[in-house]
Design a protein around this motif. Structure first.
Motif, PDB file in Angstrom:
ATOM      1  N   GLU A 250       0.870  -1.035   0.051  1.00 34.50           N
ATOM      2  CA  GLU A 250      -0.181   0.086   0.079  1.00 34.50           C
ATOM      3  C   GLU A 250       0.947   1.209   0.178  1.00 34.50           C
ATOM      4  O   GLU A 250       1.855   1.275   0.863  1.00 34.50           O
ATOM      5  N   PRO A 251       0.617   2.058  -0.836  1.00 29.52           N
ATOM      6  CA  PRO A 251       1.669   3.476  -1.201  1.00 29.52           C
ATOM      7  C   PRO A 251       1.780   4.233   0.080  1.00 29.52           C
ATOM      8  O   PRO A 251       2.996   4.609   0.683  1.00 29.52           O
ATOM      9  N   HIS A 252       0.797   4.212   1.152  1.00 29.47           N
ATOM     10  CA  HIS A 252       0.846   5.149   2.001  1.00 29.47           C
ATOM     11  C   HIS A 252       1.793   4.411   3.329  1.00 29.47           C
ATOM     12  O   HIS A 252       2.261   4.848   4.337  1.00 29.47           O
ATOM     13  N   ARG A 253       2.273   2.961   2.944  1.00 30.25           N
ATOM     14  CA  ARG A 253       3.063   2.351   3.970  1.00 30.25           C
ATOM     15  C   ARG A 253       4.449   2.499   3.421  1.00 30.25           C
ATOM     16  O   ARG A 253       5.233   1.777   3.887  1.00 30.25           O
ATOM     17  N   VAL A 254       4.780   3.299   2.610  1.00 25.36           N
ATOM     18  CA  VAL A 254       6.033   3.501   1.973  1.00 25.36           C
ATOM     19  C   VAL A 254       6.663   4.776   2.261  1.00 25.36           C
ATOM     20  O   VAL A 254       5.994   5.882   2.030  1.00 25.36           O
ATOM     21  N   ARG A 255       7.837   5.064   2.744  1.00 25.45           N
ATOM     22  CA  ARG A 255       8.540   6.197   3.274  1.00 25.45           C
ATOM     23  C   ARG A 255       9.999   6.394   2.595  1.00 25.45           C
ATOM     24  O   ARG A 255      10.420   5.122   2.898  1.00 25.45           O
ATOM     25  N   THR A 256      10.386   7.427   2.261  1.00 25.96           N
ATOM     26  CA  THR A 256      11.815   7.563   1.603  1.00 25.96           C
ATOM     27  C   THR A 256      12.847   8.171   2.343  1.00 25.96           C
ATOM     28  O   THR A 256      12.398   8.626   3.513  1.00 25.96           O
ATOM     29  N   THR A 257      14.100   7.616   2.548  1.00 24.77           N
ATOM     30  CA  THR A 257      15.202   8.462   3.461  1.00 24.77           C
ATOM     31  C   THR A 257      16.547   8.274   2.344  1.00 24.77           C
ATOM     32  O   THR A 257      16.400   7.858   0.997  1.00 24.77           O
ATOM     33  N   CYS A 258      17.581   8.402   2.899  1.00 22.84           N
ATOM     34  CA  CYS A 258      18.728   8.723   2.027  1.00 22.84           C
ATOM     35  C   CYS A 258      19.221   7.210   1.750  1.00 22.84           C
ATOM     36  O   CYS A 258      19.486   7.117   0.494  1.00 22.84           O
ATOM     37  N   ASP A 259      19.656   6.328   2.414  1.00 19.01           N
ATOM     38  CA  ASP A 259      19.856   5.107   1.985  1.00 19.01           C
ATOM     39  C   ASP A 259      19.433   3.988   3.006  1.00 19.01           C
ATOM     40  O   ASP A 259      18.958   4.151   4.202  1.00 19.01           O
ATOM     41  N   VAL A 260      19.772   2.769   2.562  1.00 21.65           N
ATOM     42  CA  VAL A 260      19.398   1.719   3.417  1.00 21.65           C
ATOM     43  C   VAL A 260      19.876   1.351   5.028  1.00 21.65           C
ATOM     44  O   VAL A 260      19.051   1.467   5.944  1.00 21.65           O
ATOM     45  N   MET A 261      21.289   1.994   4.917  1.00 26.38           N
ATOM     46  CA  MET A 261      21.699   1.930   6.443  1.00 26.38           C
ATOM     47  C   MET A 261      21.237   2.912   7.268  1.00 26.38           C
ATOM     48  O   MET A 261      21.052   2.768   8.556  1.00 26.38           O
ATOM     49  N   MET A 262      20.981   4.186   6.707  1.00 29.14           N
ATOM     50  CA  MET A 262      20.252   5.015   7.310  1.00 29.14           C
ATOM     51  C   MET A 262      18.802   4.987   7.998  1.00 29.14           C
ATOM     52  O   MET A 262      18.542   5.112   8.834  1.00 29.14           O
ATOM     53  N   GLY A 263      18.147   4.085   6.869  1.00 30.72           N
ATOM     54  CA  GLY A 263      17.031   3.637   7.354  1.00 30.72           C
ATOM     55  C   GLY A 263      16.915   2.634   8.390  1.00 30.72           C
ATOM     56  O   GLY A 263      16.031   2.686   9.569  1.00 30.72           O
ATOM     57  N   VAL A 264      17.962   1.725   8.357  1.00 29.37           N
ATOM     58  CA  VAL A 264      18.115   0.740   9.411  1.00 29.37           C
ATOM     59  C   VAL A 264      18.486   1.335  10.713  1.00 29.37           C
ATOM     60  O   VAL A 264      17.894   1.061  11.720  1.00 29.37           O
ATOM     61  N   VAL A 265      19.203   2.193  10.838  1.00 30.07           N
ATOM     62  CA  VAL A 265      19.555   2.888  11.958  1.00 30.07           C
ATOM     63  C   VAL A 265      18.280   3.722  12.594  1.00 30.07           C
ATOM     64  O   VAL A 265      18.082   3.506  13.731  1.00 30.07           O
ATOM     65  N   GLU A 266      17.539   4.217  11.889  1.00 30.05           N
ATOM     66  CA  GLU A 266      16.311   5.161  12.282  1.00 30.05           C
ATOM     67  C   GLU A 266      15.492   4.288  12.657  1.00 30.05           C
ATOM     68  O   GLU A 266      14.679   4.268  13.897  1.00 30.05           O
ATOM     69  N   LEU A 267      15.156   3.066  12.024  1.00 33.83           N
ATOM     70  CA  LEU A 267      14.317   2.130  12.464  1.00 33.83           C
ATOM     71  C   LEU A 267      14.741   1.336  13.954  1.00 33.83           C
ATOM     72  O   LEU A 267      13.651   1.297  14.904  1.00 33.83           O
ATOM     73  N   LEU A 268      15.865   1.310  14.106  1.00 35.46           N
ATOM     74  CA  LEU A 268      16.567   0.616  15.173  1.00 35.46           C
ATOM     75  C   LEU A 268      15.944   1.507  16.338  1.00 35.46           C
ATOM     76  O   LEU A 268      15.791   1.207  17.437  1.00 35.46           O
ATOM     77  N   ARG A 269      16.214   2.768  16.299  1.00 41.78           N
ATOM     78  CA  ARG A 269      16.034   3.810  17.370  1.00 41.78           C
ATOM     79  C   ARG A 269      14.621   3.933  17.608  1.00 41.78           C
ATOM     80  O   ARG A 269      14.237   4.107  18.738  1.00 41.78           O
ATOM     81  N   LEU A 270      13.813   3.373  16.732  1.00 40.61           N
ATOM     82  CA  LEU A 270      12.230   3.540  16.854  1.00 40.61           C
ATOM     83  C   LEU A 270      11.940   2.349  18.043  1.00 40.61           C
ATOM     84  O   LEU A 270      10.951   2.563  18.872  1.00 40.61           O
TER      85      LEU A 270
END
Length: 395
Positions: A84-104
């Motif tokens: 579902e499109p509303h479940r997709v969000r962008t960021t800079c690169d995969v590892m940045m996304g990984v780190v931000e998700l870990l912080r969550l």
């Protein structure tokens, strides 16, 4: 339908590139280390980037550059995965996304499971998020590499709160099965843990192999998981900086939506523009041709190693253009890529960087022309029978 393999660019043109692969080492070194490929860009990407330059379209990335819908279509066509499109969000690169998700989903000092041998930045990403690493190595069986589900269960039972999954796995190229991923999700849910799945190599899964997105593996996976992916590996766009964070449940979507707006602002506009073109149907033919070329090379490597580097152990990967090769039998030490670089002038990725399980191993980038791959393995083969100069001078 017969697919014509994509042809790599001539090496003299490749040496004009300014990226890490072609500038890290001198010109007498064949670079088969970092995850960049030697192929021309998909025509749709070239056209859209060229037009953006003509327009001076080099500003900030808008909230919806079109890549969400493009990825939704790509996932449906290539993986039969409904996103579902509303479940997709962008960021800079995969590892940045990984780190931000870990912080969550973790707090400082929490333990995060990794499954070595595994992508080296995982070892840095978890500490960046304030977490500690817990290693649960893959299991090698006669059939291939598998997740150690019992070991992961024990790690979660012992207090680990999250896991970084690599699917398909880097460096082994393993596409984890639906059954294995569903079992992993059940284990995580039972312990209240979360799974962050790096799926950047998923577009590179070979046609004879089924790729299962973690979030589609089961209802439990949707409840406990995040996926992070990008067009960057398959379409050679790493320098343009655009990755996607994907969820499949309301709770997980709400968590990602709670991230600071700055996380999305870090998305590169050219990365988004190129990603839209990469995920568009018009680039499917190019991707199929790339996969055909990689299929030839993954099989060619097996033949070349058997001929020139007897003793090497190599499993043909399910996905990607990275080959994991065990050279322990050659006696070249824990990090054989050092000798190979010094004496054969071939740059491979250092095995120990993937964990102690990588001792005696190298990772070979086969995203090149068959001639370059052949030349590289022939160079390495000359070392097998040759005496080691360093040994000759040892006291």
């Amino acid at each position: 339908m017969t697919v014509t393999p994509l042809e790599a660019l001539p090496i003299d043109e490749l040496r004009e590139r300014s990226s890490t692969k072609w500038r890290r080492y001198p010109a007498d070194v064949l670079p088969l280390f970092v995850a960049e490929t030697d192929f021309p860009l998909a025509p749709a990407i070239t056209a859209r980037l060229a037009r953006a330059v003509e327009l001076g379209d080099t500003g900030y990335t808008p909230p919806d550059p079109g890549i969400r819908d493009a990825f939704v279509g790509f996932a449906r066509r290539r993986f039969a995965w409904e996103v579902e499109p509303h479940r997709v969000r962008t960021t800079c690169d995969v590892m940045m996304g990984v780190v931000e998700l870990l912080r969550l989903v973790t707090k400082p000092g929490d333990r995060v499971v990794v499954t070595p041998p595994v992508y080296p930045p995982f070892y840095d990403g978890a500490p960046e998020a304030g977490c500690e690493i817990e290693r649960v190595p893959l299991i090698e069986t006669e059939a291939g590499w598998e997740l150690d589900l019992a070991g992961i269960d024990a790690a979660f039972a012992g207090g680990a709160t999250a896991m970084l999954l690599c699917n398909p796995h880097n460096p082994t190229g393993t596409a984890h099965t639906q059954e294995s991923l569903a079992a992993l999700a059940e284990i995580a849910e039972r312990h209240g843990a979360h799974i962050i799945s790096d799926e950047i190599h998923s577009p590179l899964t070979q046609p004879d192999v089924e790729f299962t997105p973690f979030l589609a593996a089961s209802d439990a996976a949707a409840r406990v998981g995040f996926a992070v992916t990008s067009a960057s590996k398959a379409f050679n766009l790493a320098g343009l900086k655009c990755a996607l964070m994907v969820t499949a449940s309301d709770r997980m979507t709400a968590l990602v939506d709670s991230l600071p707006e700055e996380v999305e602002w870090r998305t590169g506009l050219f990365g988004a523009i190129a990603g839209v073109a990469a995920f568009a149907p018009e680039s499917d033919v190019w991707l199929d041709s790339l996969l055909a070329a990689l299929d030839e090379n993954r099989r060619l490597l097996a033949d070349l190693l058997a001929e020139h580097v007897p003793g090497a152990r190599y499993r043909i990967p399910d996905a990607g253009y990275l080959a994991w090769v065990d050279l322990t039998a050659l006696g070249w030490g824990d990090n054989p890529a050092v000798k190979i670089l010094r004496d054969a002038k071939v740059a491979l990725h250092f095995g120990p960087m993937f964990g102690v399980e990588g001792n005696g191993h190298v990772r070979i980038n086969i995203g090149c022309s068959p001639d370059v791959l052949r030349h590289a393995i022939e160079r390495i083969g000359k070392l097998v029978a040759a005496p080691d100069p360093a040994a000759a001078t040892a006291p």
